[in-house]
Design an enzyme around this catalytic site. Structure first.
Site, PDB file in Angstrom:
ATOM      1  N   THR A  81       0.843  -1.193   0.000  1.00  0.00           N
ATOM      2  CA  THR A  81       0.000   0.000   0.000  1.00  0.00           C
ATOM      3  C   THR A  81       0.876   1.239   0.000  1.00  0.00           C
ATOM      4  O   THR A  81       2.114   1.145   0.090  1.00  0.00           O
ATOM      5  CB  THR A  81      -0.980   0.020   1.193  1.00  0.00           C
ATOM      6  OG1 THR A  81      -1.979   1.013   0.951  1.00  0.00           O
ATOM      7  CG2 THR A  81      -0.271   0.313   2.501  1.00  0.00           C
ATOM      8  N   HIS A  83       1.434   5.198   1.709  1.00  0.00           N
ATOM      9  CA  HIS A  83       1.127   6.198   2.725  1.00  0.00           C
ATOM     10  C   HIS A  83       1.770   7.509   2.305  1.00  0.00           C
ATOM     11  O   HIS A  83       2.873   7.527   1.753  1.00  0.00           O
ATOM     12  CB  HIS A  83       1.674   5.806   4.096  1.00  0.00           C
ATOM     13  CG  HIS A  83       1.118   4.532   4.628  1.00  0.00           C
ATOM     14  ND1 HIS A  83      -0.229   4.310   4.766  1.00  0.00           N
ATOM     15  CD2 HIS A  83       1.734   3.398   5.059  1.00  0.00           C
ATOM     16  CE1 HIS A  83      -0.425   3.104   5.262  1.00  0.00           C
ATOM     17  NE2 HIS A  83       0.744   2.533   5.443  1.00  0.00           N
ATOM     18  N   GLY A 155      -2.011  -0.406  12.043  1.00  0.00           N
ATOM     19  CA  GLY A 155      -3.389   0.041  12.229  1.00  0.00           C
ATOM     20  C   GLY A 155      -4.105   0.367  10.940  1.00  0.00           C
ATOM     21  O   GLY A 155      -4.313  -0.511  10.101  1.00  0.00           O
ATOM     22  N   ALA A 157      -5.156   3.471   7.673  1.00  0.00           N
ATOM     23  CA  ALA A 157      -4.777   4.659   6.909  1.00  0.00           C
ATOM     24  C   ALA A 157      -5.996   5.134   6.141  1.00  0.00           C
ATOM     25  O   ALA A 157      -6.458   4.456   5.207  1.00  0.00           O
ATOM     26  CB  ALA A 157      -3.630   4.343   5.964  1.00  0.00           C
ATOM     27  N   CYS A 173      -2.974  -3.182  -1.883  1.00  0.00           N
ATOM     28  CA  CYS A 173      -3.323  -4.327  -1.028  1.00  0.00           C
ATOM     29  C   CYS A 173      -3.405  -5.631  -1.828  1.00  0.00           C
ATOM     30  O   CYS A 173      -3.966  -6.621  -1.349  1.00  0.00           O
ATOM     31  CB  CYS A 173      -4.625  -4.075  -0.277  1.00  0.00           C
ATOM     32  SG  CYS A 173      -4.582  -2.592   0.750  1.00  0.00           S
TER      33      CYS A 173
END
Length: 241
Positions: A81, A83, A155, A157, A173
């Protein structure tokens, strides 16, 4: 039930946040009275891969790094993924047993938090067979966790006003045939991380049955040791970014 202590760290590199999480996880394991922690932040551009990182070779790493993003292999669940700025990243670090949670229920509660948050913006969000929260066929919030000896890290996003072009370089993903969206894209107006923060805390508090939560702004802290000292209210030695 212990009260979450919540902190906004501003924008920091992923590798630094990962080291911070590792130290806070160790603290949770060693300290029987450690408070549950909620870290909220934004990252500089980075592509991260989870436990199945062997699916991404050095060519993938070089190609993505050439775009101006970091590339980091992690111990969270999930595949690749992105960020970056405009994305609210949240790392809850706490003992699952303190909240009488298993991993599956914990993930469901994270999803419920984001679904309720989207409802506040009059957006219909939902779960799917794939982890995370979706608006139609587009993922608005990715999730990947680790639970070492019952202590959570990593966690979620949530895309607020993220530049979605970064996702076009990967299969987010590892899910083919699906897209990525953001609150700003869905609402056709700018929704910043700072605007979302208090609303996120309100819904997190409701779902996790915690008292009303407020956050401390630590975006002016520049060293790992400073952050650890403030977050744990203890003195950490020999830690640096």
């Amino acid at each position: 039930m212990a009260q979450f202590r919540c902190f906004y760290l501003g924008k920091i590199r992923y590798a630094n946040a990962l080291k911070l999480q590792q130290n806070l996880t160790q603290w949770q394991l060693k300290s029987p009275n450690a408070n549950p922690i909620l870290l909220m932040l934004q990252h500089d551009p980075v592509y991260t891969v989870g436990l199945r990182s062997s699916e991404y070779d050095e060519n993938d790493e070089s190609r993505l790094s050439a775009l101006g993003a970091d590339f980091v292999r992690t111990n969270r669940g999930g595949l690749i993924t992105f960020h970056g700025p405009g994305q609210l990243v949240v790392y809850p670090i706490f003992k699952l047993a303190d909240f009488k949670l298993g991993i599956r229920k914990y993930v469901c509660q994270l999803e419920a938090t984001i679904i309720a948050l989207c409802e506040r913006y009059e957006l219909e969000a939902m779960r799917s067979p794939h982890t995370g929260v979706w608006i139609g066929n587009n993922k608005v919030c990715a999730m990947g966790i680790n639970a070492r000896r019952g202590v959570t890290s990593h966690g979620l996003a949530l895309n607020c006003n993220t530049d979605l072009e970064w996702f076009n370089r990967i299969v987010p993903c590892g899910i083919h045939g699906k897209g990525v969206t953001s609150l700003s894209h869905e609402l056709s107006r700018d929704i910043t991380v700072e605007h979302v923060l208090p609303h996120f805390l309100e819904h997190f508090s409701d779902v996790f049955k915690s008292e009303s939560l407020r956050f401390n702004d630590l975006s002016d802290k520049t060293t790992l040791s400073d952050l650890c000292d403030v977050i744990t209210e203890e003195k950490f030695e020999n830690l640096n970014f």
